[in-house]
Write an enzyme that holds these catalytic residues in place. Sequence first.
Site, short mmCIF file in Angstrom:
data_model
loop_
_atom_site.label_atom_id
_atom_site.label_comp_id
_atom_site.label_asym_id
_atom_site.label_seq_id
_atom_site.Cartn_x
_atom_site.Cartn_y
_atom_site.Cartn_z
N PRO A 2 46.28 36.29 47.17
CA PRO A 2 47.44 35.42 47.41
C PRO A 2 48.28 35.94 48.57
CG PRO A 2 47.24 35.97 45.08
CD PRO A 2 46.27 36.84 45.82
N GLU A 3 48.66 35.05 49.46
CA GLU A 3 49.51 35.40 50.60
C GLU A 3 50.87 34.71 50.41
OE1 GLU A 3 47.43 34.86 54.37
OE2 GLU A 3 45.50 35.11 53.38
N HIS A 94 42.44 38.55 30.09
CA HIS A 94 43.06 39.61 30.89
C HIS A 94 44.57 39.47 31.01
CE1 HIS A 94 39.10 41.11 31.89
NE2 HIS A 94 38.74 39.88 32.17
N ARG A 113 41.00 41.63 37.76
CA ARG A 113 40.51 42.75 38.59
C ARG A 113 41.49 43.91 38.66
NH1 ARG A 113 38.08 40.06 43.91
NH2 ARG A 113 37.30 42.17 44.21
#
Length: 275
Positions: A2-3, A94, A113
């Site tokens: 994500p930016e 998660h 992750r």
Amino acid sequence: MPELPEVETVLRGMENALLGKCIKAVKINRYDLRMPLPQDFGQRLTGKSINALERRGKYIIMHIGDNIHVILHLGMSGRVNIFPPNIPYKAQKHDHVVVTMGDGACFAFEDARRFGMVYIAEGSWKLEKRFASMGAEPLDDWSGGELYESLKNKKSPIKSALLDQRVVAGLGNIYVCETLFRALIDPLRLSNSITAKEAGDIVKHSRDILIEAIKAGGSSLKDYKHTDGSLGYFQHSFAVYNREGEKCSNNKCASNISRIVQSGRSTFYCSSCQK
Ligand SMILES: [Zn+2]
């Protein structure tokens, strides 16, 4: 990863759902995150209100109670899933941290992750190294003159310089590739060869692209989703990113989009249009 537009979209979702509300309970499923959570993390937040939320670069800062600042970074695959008071929380495998608000709303930090971060900044968060050294916010106070000054002694390629969060905050691979295409600048050019006018073009085009991307709710490629689970759609507007071999979107250009690798990251560009 994500930016800025994706993080800004998550921030707005959090503001709509959580601002001003009191934290009733914090459930931690996993303490050993990239920044390990202290055992008293939940205890410190419980009973306090989320008073303000802001973004700095790719980070979200939650101002809680009188003096607690929780820093959130989505890393590669992190998500914030929000459930309004009338919708029951649905656990994901998660979900590392689950926060329930006094009105029954709930949000979960999910990160398969585990490159993301959630932690309490002790003392003044702005003095933390990552924030103290961070460059300009491209939508606020960035100027061509400032960019030109920060590039003129750099020998790295312009592509790499724009990914450096100390030069400008919030840009990543997607929006740097798109910006350089619109500014007609070859990503291999050395930073110290960028003229003042070109620096101004980079600032202008990056700002335009970021605003367009925020309007589209960001770009959903692999993992990124909004806080309500919906997707962004700016990926349909990419001119070069992920378009290797496709025809250049400039009607007057007969070339195809190229992909090269710079500093281990893919760069997509048009070798005819970008000089
Ligand atoms: Zn072209």
